[in-house]
Design a protein around this motif. Structure first.
Motif, PDB file in Angstrom:
ATOM      1  N   ILE A 281       0.810  -1.159  -0.027  1.00 29.85           N
ATOM      2  CA  ILE A 281      -0.061  -0.056  -0.034  1.00 29.85           C
ATOM      3  C   ILE A 281       1.037   1.235  -0.032  1.00 29.85           C
ATOM      4  CG2 ILE A 281      -1.741   1.193   1.366  1.00 29.85           C
ATOM      5  CD1 ILE A 281      -2.851  -1.248   2.173  1.00 29.85           C
ATOM      6  N   SER A 282       1.825   1.314   0.835  1.00 30.08           N
ATOM      7  CA  SER A 282       2.790   2.288   1.017  1.00 30.08           C
ATOM      8  C   SER A 282       3.421   2.597  -0.508  1.00 30.08           C
ATOM      9  CB  SER A 282       3.765   2.276   1.989  1.00 30.08           C
ATOM     10  OG  SER A 282       4.673   3.068   2.130  1.00 30.08           O
ATOM     11  N   ALA A 283       4.059   1.486  -1.063  1.00 28.71           N
ATOM     12  CA  ALA A 283       4.586   1.678  -2.327  1.00 28.71           C
ATOM     13  C   ALA A 283       3.540   1.993  -3.214  1.00 28.71           C
ATOM     14  CB  ALA A 283       5.079   0.204  -2.699  1.00 28.71           C
ATOM     15  N   GLN A 284       2.464   1.829  -3.319  1.00 25.16           N
ATOM     16  CA  GLN A 284       1.429   2.281  -4.257  1.00 25.16           C
ATOM     17  C   GLN A 284       1.395   3.734  -4.071  1.00 25.16           C
ATOM     18  OE1 GLN A 284      -2.070   0.200  -4.273  1.00 25.16           O
ATOM     19  NE2 GLN A 284      -1.164  -1.848  -4.154  1.00 25.16           N
ATOM     20  N   LEU A 285       1.095   4.208  -3.004  1.00 26.64           N
ATOM     21  CA  LEU A 285       0.935   5.702  -2.612  1.00 26.64           C
ATOM     22  C   LEU A 285       2.200   6.449  -2.942  1.00 26.64           C
ATOM     23  CD1 LEU A 285      -0.642   5.555   0.919  1.00 26.64           C
ATOM     24  CD2 LEU A 285      -1.808   5.974  -1.383  1.00 26.64           C
ATOM     25  N   ARG A 286       3.488   5.857  -2.789  1.00 24.52           N
ATOM     26  CA  ARG A 286       4.691   6.603  -3.014  1.00 24.52           C
ATOM     27  C   ARG A 286       4.949   6.383  -4.746  1.00 24.52           C
ATOM     28  NH1 ARG A 286       7.723   3.416  -0.427  1.00 24.52           N
ATOM     29  NH2 ARG A 286       8.454   2.355  -1.979  1.00 24.52           N
ATOM     30  N   GLN A 287       4.399   5.479  -5.065  1.00 27.31           N
ATOM     31  CA  GLN A 287       4.675   5.639  -6.834  1.00 27.31           C
ATOM     32  C   GLN A 287       3.578   6.450  -7.226  1.00 27.31           C
ATOM     33  OE1 GLN A 287       6.574   3.534  -8.719  1.00 27.31           O
ATOM     34  NE2 GLN A 287       5.541   4.203 -10.724  1.00 27.31           N
ATOM     35  N   PHE A 288       2.619   6.771  -6.890  1.00 29.47           N
ATOM     36  CA  PHE A 288       1.387   7.785  -7.374  1.00 29.47           C
ATOM     37  C   PHE A 288       1.815   9.136  -7.183  1.00 29.47           C
ATOM     38  CE2 PHE A 288      -2.474  10.299  -7.016  1.00 29.47           C
ATOM     39  CZ  PHE A 288      -3.094  10.049  -8.265  1.00 29.47           C
ATOM     40  N   SER A 289       2.281   9.423  -5.955  1.00 25.13           N
ATOM     41  CA  SER A 289       2.479  10.637  -5.517  1.00 25.13           C
ATOM     42  C   SER A 289       4.046  11.309  -6.016  1.00 25.13           C
ATOM     43  CB  SER A 289       2.806  10.648  -3.972  1.00 25.13           C
ATOM     44  OG  SER A 289       3.712  10.096  -3.466  1.00 25.13           O
ATOM     45  N   ARG A 290       4.607  10.577  -6.723  1.00 26.16           N
ATOM     46  CA  ARG A 290       6.137  10.829  -7.025  1.00 26.16           C
ATOM     47  C   ARG A 290       5.906  11.802  -8.367  1.00 26.16           C
ATOM     48  NH1 ARG A 290       6.043   6.267 -10.057  1.00 26.16           N
ATOM     49  NH2 ARG A 290       6.836   6.057 -12.152  1.00 26.16           N
ATOM     50  N   LYS A 291       6.873  12.659  -8.644  1.00 23.50           N
ATOM     51  CA  LYS A 291       6.782  13.522  -9.591  1.00 23.50           C
ATOM     52  C   LYS A 291       7.215  12.614 -11.004  1.00 23.50           C
ATOM     53  CE  LYS A 291       7.779  17.828  -7.748  1.00 23.50           C
ATOM     54  NZ  LYS A 291       8.576  19.485  -7.618  1.00 23.50           N
ATOM     55  N   SER A 292       6.724  13.146 -12.003  1.00 20.41           N
ATOM     56  CA  SER A 292       6.888  12.620 -13.395  1.00 20.41           C
ATOM     57  C   SER A 292       8.488  12.767 -13.781  1.00 20.41           C
ATOM     58  CB  SER A 292       5.895  12.996 -14.501  1.00 20.41           C
ATOM     59  OG  SER A 292       6.309  12.573 -15.724  1.00 20.41           O
ATOM     60  N   SER A 293       8.907  11.867 -14.448  1.00 19.94           N
ATOM     61  CA  SER A 293      10.386  12.111 -15.058  1.00 19.94           C
ATOM     62  C   SER A 293      10.079  12.653 -16.616  1.00 19.94           C
ATOM     63  CB  SER A 293      10.994  10.975 -15.127  1.00 19.94           C
ATOM     64  OG  SER A 293      10.365   9.845 -15.863  1.00 19.94           O
ATOM     65  N   GLU A 294       9.018  12.798 -16.914  1.00 11.95           N
ATOM     66  CA  GLU A 294       8.587  13.292 -18.211  1.00 11.95           C
ATOM     67  C   GLU A 294       9.588  12.580 -19.505  1.00 11.95           C
ATOM     68  OE1 GLU A 294       9.473  17.311 -18.671  1.00 11.95           O
ATOM     69  OE2 GLU A 294       8.037  17.939 -17.091  1.00 11.95           O
ATOM     70  N   ARG A 295       9.603  11.157 -18.979  1.00 10.79           N
ATOM     71  CA  ARG A 295      10.265  10.290 -20.010  1.00 10.79           C
ATOM     72  C   ARG A 295       9.177   9.266 -20.503  1.00 10.79           C
ATOM     73  NH1 ARG A 295      12.669   5.507 -19.116  1.00 10.79           N
ATOM     74  NH2 ARG A 295      12.653   5.602 -17.052  1.00 10.79           N
ATOM     75  N   GLN A 296       9.210   9.298 -21.932  1.00 12.03           N
ATOM     76  CA  GLN A 296       8.196   8.293 -22.325  1.00 12.03           C
ATOM     77  C   GLN A 296       8.761   7.180 -22.434  1.00 12.03           C
ATOM     78  OE1 GLN A 296       5.771   9.792 -25.409  1.00 12.03           O
ATOM     79  NE2 GLN A 296       5.103  11.793 -24.546  1.00 12.03           N
ATOM     80  N   GLU A 297       7.985   5.901 -22.329  1.00 12.87           N
ATOM     81  CA  GLU A 297       8.356   4.436 -22.422  1.00 12.87           C
ATOM     82  C   GLU A 297       7.293   3.608 -22.965  1.00 12.87           C
ATOM     83  OE1 GLU A 297      10.327   3.598 -18.928  1.00 12.87           O
ATOM     84  OE2 GLU A 297       8.346   4.196 -17.644  1.00 12.87           O
ATOM     85  N   THR A 298       7.728   2.269 -23.126  1.00 14.89           N
ATOM     86  CA  THR A 298       6.692   1.479 -23.516  1.00 14.89           C
ATOM     87  C   THR A 298       5.991   0.856 -22.399  1.00 14.89           C
ATOM     88  OG1 THR A 298       7.593   0.954 -25.685  1.00 14.89           O
ATOM     89  CG2 THR A 298       5.977  -0.696 -24.914  1.00 14.89           C
ATOM     90  N   ILE A 299       4.669   1.132 -22.323  1.00 11.74           N
ATOM     91  CA  ILE A 299       4.008   0.541 -21.000  1.00 11.74           C
ATOM     92  C   ILE A 299       2.914  -0.365 -21.358  1.00 11.74           C
ATOM     93  CG2 ILE A 299       5.026   2.313 -19.446  1.00 11.74           C
ATOM     94  CD1 ILE A 299       2.367   3.626 -19.817  1.00 11.74           C
TER      95      ILE A 299
END
Length: 463
Positions: A281-299
């Motif tokens: 749960i903490s990882a999900q929150l940390r992942q969502f709240s982090r700033k974007s690197s503005e680097r596009q990739e294949t997802i």
């Protein structure tokens, strides 16, 4: 004196050959006797004509002599016009073969016989010769005048060219001086303009950087606002494991006191499992709240949707929301910024849940499909939908239909801008069966290399 002749001897001389030779001359010739009767002529028609008209007495006298037999002795029609000297006249003929022309008449006496020789020179060749001479003289004068005119014209043109060249030289010198001054002034203006342009470009770069920073801050603020809305559910998600951990810890202590090691170990294993759940749960929150690197990739599109959906686990459970996931088994790939695409999906899912808050049987439909090399992600609900007057304004900044204090109206505006930056688009429509549907369209991408995909899964387990 009283003697009488015994007889008469008559001598006839043929003059035809003489007259024929006269016809070959370029003049008219005839001979008159003492009575001015033409008896020899280059024109036979003039023969036996009187040079001048005869009086009746003269005619009677000539008939008595029988010299001309019964010839009528018609006047020749000669007219004396202008005398040019002794025996020389300008003459013409009123009738006869020589009428219609003018002649220069020369008369020469033949005293041995009392005759007169008349030579008539036509004036037409003489006049033609005079005209030719006049034309030649005029032509020569014209040539001389033309040559003189050409020479004078050439001299005048040369002087004009020299004067023109001098004026051109002076004009060019003046223009060159003015051009140098103008170029120098223009150069100064261009330098100043370039400096102003450089300053404006630098100012625009700073403004764009500030705008980008402001947009990033707005995006981050929007994400934090979403986290604030999810805080209650997240608090519940964390409180349940914490209460269970406390209970399992107390039980483990009690089992240790009773020397029940196996039971204590089982409780400790439950504690480890619960802490792993809390870490997720903490990882999900940390992942969502982090700033974007503005680097596009294949997802992966499906993994991104499932991750966004996991953040609403508590709200979905509390609201008894039925979730329908409609996509093919094959993974759909897009080239995008993972964090920003997740934020768009979280905003759309959160808005859908908010719209179905008063719906008796809420249904959230998530769909992913390929349409003409485009991946289309749909987030649909069965809520009240969007009114027509609001449908054209929902992507405008600070536009919201929520109650005061429930939002700033930036979520959809930021989501639309994010999709434009990713090369896609965000659209909203109302469903015929009721509810609203938001579609995210992105260009389809190919699957990444296995090593790259494995590295991404290690760094970002959810996508």
């Amino acid at each position: 004196p009283d003697a009488k002749p015994d007889g008469v001897i008559v001598v006839k001389v043929l003059l035809d050959e003489v007259e024929e030779s006269w016809a070959e001359q370029d003049a008219e010739l005839f001979v008159t006797d003492s009575d001015n009767i033409i008896f020899m002529a280059s024109h036979p028609e003039l023969r036996m004509n009187a040079l001048y008209p005869l009086s009746d007495e003269q005619r009677d006298a000539l008939r008595e002599t029988r010299r001309y037999a019964m010839e009528p002795l018609t006047p020749s029609g000669i007219q004396l016009n202008t005398p040019y000297g002794p025996g020389s006249y300008l003459v013409s003929f009123a009738h006869g073969p020589l009428s219609g022309g003018r002649y220069l008449s020369l008369t020469r006496p033949i005293p041995e016989f009392g005759w007169q020789m008349h030579i008539l020179k036509p004036l037409t060749p003489v006049m033609n010769a005079q005209w030719i001479a006049a034309f030649m003289a005029g032509g020569l004068y014209g040539v001389i005048a033309l040559a003189g005119g050409i020479g004078w014209q050439r001299l005048r043109l040369r002087r004009e060219r020299e004067a023109f060249a001098e004026r051109e030289r002076q004009t060019l010198a003046h223009v060159r001086d003015e051009l140098e001054v103008s170029v120098e002034r223009r150069t100064r203006d261009l330098v100043a303009s370039n400096q102003r342009l450089s300053d404006e470009i630098e100012e625009r770069r700073r403004a764009e950087a500030n705008l980008r920073q402001t947009q990033d801050e707005l995006i981050q603020a929007a994400k934090l606002a979403v986290l604030g809305q999810l805080a209650a559910g997240i608090n519940h998600e964390l409180n349940q494991p914490l209460a269970a951990i406390r209970a399992y810890a107390e039980n483990a202590r009690r089992f240790i006191e009773l020397s029940r090691i196996e039971s204590a170990d089982a409780n400790l294993a439950q504690i480890v499992e619960l802490t792993e759940r809390m870490a997720d749960i903490s990882a999900q929150l940390r992942q969502f709240s982090r700033k974007s690197s503005e680097r596009q990739e294949t997802i992966s599109v499906q993994a991104c949707i499932e991750y966004a959906l996991r953040l609403f686990h508590s709200r979905l459970k509390e609201g008894s929301v039925q979730v329908e996931q409609q996509w093919a088994e094959a993974t759909l790939w897009v080239n995008a910024d993972l964090v920003r695409l997740e934020q768009v999906l979280v905003n759309l899912i959160g808005n859908a849940l908010q719209a179905m808050k008063e719906t008796p049987s809420p249904v959230l439909t998530l769909r992913a499909e390929v349409i003409k090399d485009q991946v289309v992600i749909s987030v649909a609900d069965n809520g009240p939908g969007i009114t027509k007057q609001h449908l054209g304004h929902i992507f405008e900044p600070f536009f919201t239909t929520k109650a005061p204090g429930s939002g700033l109206g930036l979520g959809l505006s930021i989501s639309s801008r994010i999709m434009e930056d990713l090369g896609g688009k965000l659209q909203a429509t109302n469903l015929a069966t009721g509810g609203a549907c938001f579609t995210v369209t992105l260009p389809r991408s190919t699957a990444p290399e296995p090593s790259t995909a494995r590295l991404k899964q290690e760094n970002q387990p959810h996508a």
